[in-house]
Scaffold this motif. Sequence first.
Motif, PDB file in Angstrom:
ATOM      1  N   UNK A 249      47.760  12.481 -16.665  1.00  0.00           N
ATOM      2  CA  UNK A 249      46.365  12.370 -16.236  1.00  0.00           C
ATOM      3  C   UNK A 249      46.216  12.573 -14.744  1.00  0.00           C
ATOM      4  N   UNK A 250      47.194  12.081 -13.995  1.00  0.00           N
ATOM      5  CA  UNK A 250      47.099  12.278 -12.549  1.00  0.00           C
ATOM      6  C   UNK A 250      48.479  12.102 -11.937  1.00  0.00           C
ATOM      7  N   UNK A 251      48.595  12.643 -10.756  1.00  0.00           N
ATOM      8  CA  UNK A 251      49.814  12.456  -9.978  1.00  0.00           C
ATOM      9  C   UNK A 251      49.498  11.537  -8.805  1.00  0.00           C
ATOM     10  N   UNK A 252      50.400  10.630  -8.556  1.00  0.00           N
ATOM     11  CA  UNK A 252      50.273   9.769  -7.388  1.00  0.00           C
ATOM     12  C   UNK A 252      51.359  10.203  -6.417  1.00  0.00           C
ATOM     13  N   UNK A 253      50.944  10.735  -5.300  1.00  0.00           N
ATOM     14  CA  UNK A 253      51.906  11.259  -4.340  1.00  0.00           C
ATOM     15  C   UNK A 253      51.851  10.402  -3.079  1.00  0.00           C
ATOM     16  N   UNK A 254      52.989   9.945  -2.638  1.00  0.00           N
ATOM     17  CA  UNK A 254      53.065   9.087  -1.468  1.00  0.00           C
ATOM     18  C   UNK A 254      54.076   9.670  -0.491  1.00  0.00           C
ATOM     19  N   UNK A 271      56.717  11.048  -6.038  1.00  0.00           N
ATOM     20  CA  UNK A 271      55.694  11.514  -6.972  1.00  0.00           C
ATOM     21  C   UNK A 271      55.788  10.685  -8.254  1.00  0.00           C
ATOM     22  N   UNK A 272      54.695  10.066  -8.615  1.00  0.00           N
ATOM     23  CA  UNK A 272      54.643   9.276  -9.850  1.00  0.00           C
ATOM     24  C   UNK A 272      53.587   9.907 -10.764  1.00  0.00           C
ATOM     25  N   UNK A 273      54.017  10.179 -11.985  1.00  0.00           N
ATOM     26  CA  UNK A 273      53.082  10.741 -12.965  1.00  0.00           C
ATOM     27  C   UNK A 273      52.490   9.611 -13.794  1.00  0.00           C
ATOM     28  N   UNK A 274      51.163   9.639 -13.926  1.00  0.00           N
ATOM     29  CA  UNK A 274      50.477   8.653 -14.757  1.00  0.00           C
ATOM     30  C   UNK A 274      50.011   9.350 -16.031  1.00  0.00           C
ATOM     31  N   UNK A 275      50.424   8.777 -17.151  1.00  0.00           N
ATOM     32  CA  UNK A 275      50.158   9.421 -18.435  1.00  0.00           C
ATOM     33  C   UNK A 275      48.925   8.813 -19.094  1.00  0.00           C
ATOM     34  N   UNK A 276      48.441   9.569 -20.071  1.00  0.00           N
ATOM     35  CA  UNK A 276      47.216   9.137 -20.742  1.00  0.00           C
ATOM     36  C   UNK A 276      47.434   7.881 -21.590  1.00  0.00           C
ATOM     37  N   UNK A 277      48.694   7.568 -21.914  1.00  0.00           N
ATOM     38  CA  UNK A 277      48.939   6.347 -22.688  1.00  0.00           C
ATOM     39  C   UNK A 277      49.076   5.126 -21.777  1.00  0.00           C
TER      40      UNK A 277
END
Lengths: 835, 832
Positions: A249-254, A271-277
């Motif tokens: 759903x989105x990437x969290x980039x720090x 980089x952390x990937x956030x999934x739809x679940x």
Amino acid sequence: MTYRIRANRRFQILGVAAQLTLAAGIALAGEDTTKPAAAEAKLLAAYKVTAIRLIPSELVFSSASEYRKVLVIGKTDQSNETDLTRTAKLTPAGDCVRFDEDGYLHPVKDGETRIAVSAGGLEAEMPVTVRDLEKPRPVSFVRDVEPILNKVGCTAGTCHGAAKGKNGFKLSLRGYDPEFDYDRLIHDVSGRRFNRADPARSLILLKPTAQVPHGGGMRFDTDSQYYRTILAWLSEGVPFGDTKAAEVERLEVTPSDILMPESGLSQQIVVVAHYSDGTARDVTREASYTSNTPSVAEATQDGLLTSERKGEAALLVRYEGNFVTVSTTILSSKPGFQWVQLPQHNYIDEAVDQKLRKLRILPSPPVTDAEFLRRVSLDLIGVPPTTDEVEAFLKDKTPEREKRARLVGQLMKRPEYVDHWSLKWGDLLKSNRKFLGQKGMWRFRDWVRQSVAENKPYNQFVYELLTARGSNYDNPAANYFLIADQPNTEMETTTQLFLGVRFVCAHCHDHPFEQWTNKQYFELSAFFAQVGIRDGARSLEKVVYDKDDGEIVFPKTGRVAPAHFPYLQPAHLTDGEGRRQLLAEWLTSKNNPYFAKAIVNRVWSYFFARGIIDPVDDIRSSNPPINPELLAALTKDFIDHHFDLQHLIRTIVDSRTYQLSSHTNEWNADDDNNFSHALPRRLTAEELMDAISISTGSRMVFKDVPKDYLAEELPDSKVGMGGFLDLFGRPQRESPCECERRSEVSLKQALNLINGPAVGDAVADPDGRIARLILKGAPDREIIQDLYVATLDRPPTAEEVQKAQDYLKGSKNRTEKAQDLEWALLNSYAFLFNR
Amino acid sequence: MIDGDRSSSLSQRFERASRRPPGSANLGPRLRSLVTRCLRPGLLFLLAVIAARPLSAVEPVLKDVEPRGGQRGKAFTLTLKGEGLATGADLITNLPGTVSKLAPPRDVETPDTVLSYLIQIPEDAAPGAYPLRVRTADGLSNVLIFTVSDLPEIPEKEPNDSIAQAQPLTIPVAVSGTLKGPDQDFFSITATGRERLVIEVEARRIGSAIDPVVEVFDSTGRQMVQNDDAPGLGVDARLDVMFPRAGKYYVAVHDSKFSEQPENFYRLKIGSYAYADGIFPLGWQRGKSVAVTLFGGNLVSPVVVYPNLNAPEGRETVAVNLPGPRPAGSLPFQFRLSDLPETLAGAPGSAGELPPSTVVNGRLLKLGEVDRYKLKVSPGEKWIIDLQSATLGTSQLYGSLAVYDAQGKRLEAKDVSGGADPKLAFTAPDKVREVTLAVSDLRGQGGPAYGYRLVARPEAGDYTLKLATPYVNVPARGTAAIKVIAERHGYDGPIRLSIPGLPRDFTLAGGNIAAEVLDYEGKREPSTVGFVTLTAKPDTKPLTAELSIWGEGGTAEHPIRRRAVGPGLMFIVNGEEMINLTGDSIPTKPTTYPWLGIDLPVALGAPLPAALEVADRNVREVQGMDYPIAYKVVKQGAGIVTKNVGGLELPTVKDLGIENKHDLKGVEEGKLVLGSSLDTPLVKFDLVASASLEVNGKEQTIVAPAVSVELVRAYVLELKSQRVELKGGGKVELAGVVRREPVFTGTVKINLGDPPDKVSCTPAEVPNGKSEFSLTCEAATGVQEGDFEVHLVSSATIPGRTDKREYTFPPVAARMIIAGEKVAQTEASQTR
């Protein structure tokens, strides 16, 4: 009509992005990392770290396959933040977790522990929880395997992601179509690519590990996590997985914005990937990184960004169709910078100054009146001022800003203003007899000119084009639908022209560097699917109308693609409302994040030689604005003023930024991006021809148009084809791209100016300036004065007068000498460029 | 007979060429010079027009007339300018009034370039447009149009290229002017406060290629209004201006494209005359009476007139104008005539029904209005539904037409118009006995001027004919070709052309418009082009005649006879060609004036410097073979060089073309080889051979009398007995004859293609010189009894071809009866 933001996972990553190259190589672990570490050590020695913070501040592992990169950020006594990750010492308290050789933290067994962190002389702790490691976590294609194929380059355009695949094996470009890739892997060549009985003997493992010959070489070895993941997937029966649950759903980039006080430093990206679940995982190693300016900053393939020199770069972070751009600014360590605040005329200057100050760039001083007069005349009306206008403006003792503003107002009422801006629209709208026929072309030109003359609000201008119906003679806006004759090309033209977005890549596959998908391409094209065109009763007349049938088929599914916007869905679709009306309302809405921005950026580029986003008609995540605040402010002001183009233009030319000199100083000499000084621009073909004409008093005569037409009044490129105008880059109006107008400088052009008839005949015109001066018996000084003012729009300096007098004095043939002088001025940099 | 030993015949080259993609350079250098498929239809049309009028050096040509118009009740000098206007020329016109010839002006160096007349137009002359032409001993000239109004006439005076140079005018006025290329003509007028003036430009309506734009500027040079195309005027312009205050104003006229045109004249009319810009109905049945309403414009209220509709058959329109009061300014509307019953939409008792083959005159009065009509149909019935509006020039409607069933479902219908107004070809689906026709405007517009004419006809059909030639001068002892274009409205049979009342001094040849032909992709399409040639007998005396060409089609029971409509005058407008998105050039049709009511004026012209003779009049060409047609250029004097010999446009038949085997410059005798391939369909058409000459440095084209060409098969099989009887264990002879075309010398191989089980036949070969054949068929014991259809198949190699491909003949069917003692009687037949 009201709009709501579509809850699209991709929409949220709009904004700044970085320039990518398709040929980005896949670098695996093992880069030389000693240089950044040394620089960081040097920095630590120079600054005192006053605080450290950890990202994340706490951590929970719930799967054995997970890993995590821990960032250690230090705050210095110079109010800077710096990445201490590589110099920090991280020590787990127990055996629940471990660090691998690359510094990634992995869970080992269930339990709770703490990581002790020591950096910059400071200490910190991070609590870590590990649980449910024994709980089975099935490996799926969409969530686990496809990202590996993308990361190691299998789906790259240069490998199996090519249009025709590679060596008989075809995958979708960058894995945009997991169903297709799964099918190819599992079912193609009778399922030979995997071995159910002995998964380790599957081609999908043997090839990338180079156990059998592989054209792409070894992509990972048998000890790697990638190998283990794919082997597990094969062993578990090659499950495809749940596409909905595995959707990123989105990437969290720090960090999302990097400012480095000097070059040579580095910054680890996480980089952390956030999934739809609802789950999330660190994908730092699986993500791809591409810098738009590698000479300024570049990232390794596991996310370590290294700065090379002063400047700005945008780093595009990409993972599974999601994009985030990290803006990176590297400051100069050069000592002695002192910000000098110049007067700010309006919000443009505020936004520009803010950026310049941040980058330690000092703007150039403002231009003189003479320079301003020439620049603004060329920019607003496409022709230089006459000698009378120069003299009157220079004599005018009105306060500078008031005088210049008044001049701008006068210029914008000139007929040449209509000529100049209509020419730009004629180019972009492909007003060309080739597509429209002669009469259609002339009628379209008249409509554009009328729109410019009455300063038609831009949204209305576009709305009228997109909804035009009827005869292309009686309603000339309808010609818009004759410059492209297929729904696909109409859509591509419309989005490039009015949104600054190039959808064309998404015709064949999901856009590789943008959020646009193949499906969206056809859904948007469907808005043009019911445009009907039939012959009218008059010769070459076409009638544009809305059919009640006509659909676009989405090739991938073979089904009709519904008319659907890629973002900003209307809250209510009105029954019976034509698709084009709906499209026009959506496209011209003030809520459309591209519409106003695109034209503001385009107009800006006409005054500064580059857009705030550049190229102006290629707005995408990977091509971010150089000054987002400036673009946002201009866009807001434009919308607040009801899409008033003249207001926009007036605001721009009123700014101090526009009125800066092209002469640079030591702090901005290497800056061509941030509007710290004017960039000299070669006159366009039409400007140059008209300038020669006005300067020499020799009017060009074109066939097929009334004899008093300026070059910038010409209706299309058929007039004067193959001559001076084409040599100097006049567009043929075959494309809606700004790039069709060429502004390069070439040897041919130089030879034409030196030896060609355009200048030669003009200076020798029997009714021209020289002839008139000689015939009236003007003394040398008057001739020199007149030629300088007529050609360079300023009086000559005393030195120039002296040199010219020396040249003319005692000549047997004053006429030829005067012609030589004028010829030399016409070939000068000062004449050929708008500075 | 053609050479038999050459390596590759023309026919074979056609076959090779036909296998390449369309548009590729598939013909050899010599073949590329042929007038065949390489030329686009539009260009062919023009070539045909040009070639059909063999220009003699002295044929009269009118280039200009001064003035272009005249005022009722006034006398004036009319000057015609052109070429070949020899002394003794007659002015041919229906211009009312007296015409007195004047001596040529004394300052003219070449008297045959100018003719002068003193004209007196009576007070009661009808305002409008009148054709002028001259006749000399060398033939007829082209037509120029002269108009009559109540406005004083003056000429334009250059220089008037800017407001500063504006030519002052006194209102009312009609100015005859010209525009040379991107010229702009400026005029100054003085208007009183709140004065309302009509400012109108006539150009295209009177035979000019100018597409005028008229603009009005105030005294400061600011543009107030402009008009390009005014309603009802085609591309001509009109402004109706209320001048806000007294003072000086400027009027400018220019071409909308600033284009260079040979016919570059216009008439600017300024005055306070009445005009209408709408008319309804738009047409009516010939010979009947109807109330016609003129409205709009500056009329205070609509005006009803009853035009005389007694026009001869073939005349498409009559002029309808406002009756008084004076002054008269505008030209009349062209009111459509038909030969079908007509009715008004919504007439009492109509109940919204559309009677078949009846023209319904309706209009869309409101924005977005849709008119619906019910039409009774039978399942499977084919219909042509024709909506006329924009193309009439008197309606502002861009018509849209759709067909729905009783449930409101839109039915499939193909638009076959190829033009602005829709014409739907529609087949009633199963179970559909009534459909609804919906008429609307493409843009959703409507209003009083949105009239239309709607007619639904069973497809069985009809056709109309148009001449591609405005007039013909048949050269003394020479030949002229006339091209005729058929527009088919559901009729797809052959059309035979004739000229009733043709003077005995002329001989007619040709006149075949084939039924259907195959295009280059093998798709069947109706043929739409035919030629007739007129040849003057050697002793013909000068004559002039008004002729008409008629077409005969249909069947003996239902003949369809139609008169070809003449273009009146025609010319090409420069700059009306465009490149489409694929880079192809799209030429446009020539501008024509059928409303002038001129069919085919014919005169005997001056003799040409040479004649083209061909050896044949009727040709049977064997499919797959070449046919050489001998020709000869017979020169009548010196200084004549033959440049090329070819043929006017052939029908678009697959693999059919001609090649001049002796196309070397200066060769007067040779053979035109008409080539065909084994796939060329069997059609009949006319070949008009043409020669390009250089006569004292000038190019000239001459034509030969048409040659009728019929494509035939190389041979035909005929069975002596159409049935054979065979018993198990027995034998039978299957005998017949090969009927050959004389040029065919190949050996014919014959076999039974599909013998019944347990039956075998010996094949036969029939060499050249023989004709009879016999196949011995033998049935084994236990053969199945029955009545079988069998087929004789045959093939042959065509002489002169090197490709070894055999000509395969469609099988001939026969019946083979295998039975006991008794055999039924049946007949054999040939299947194709």
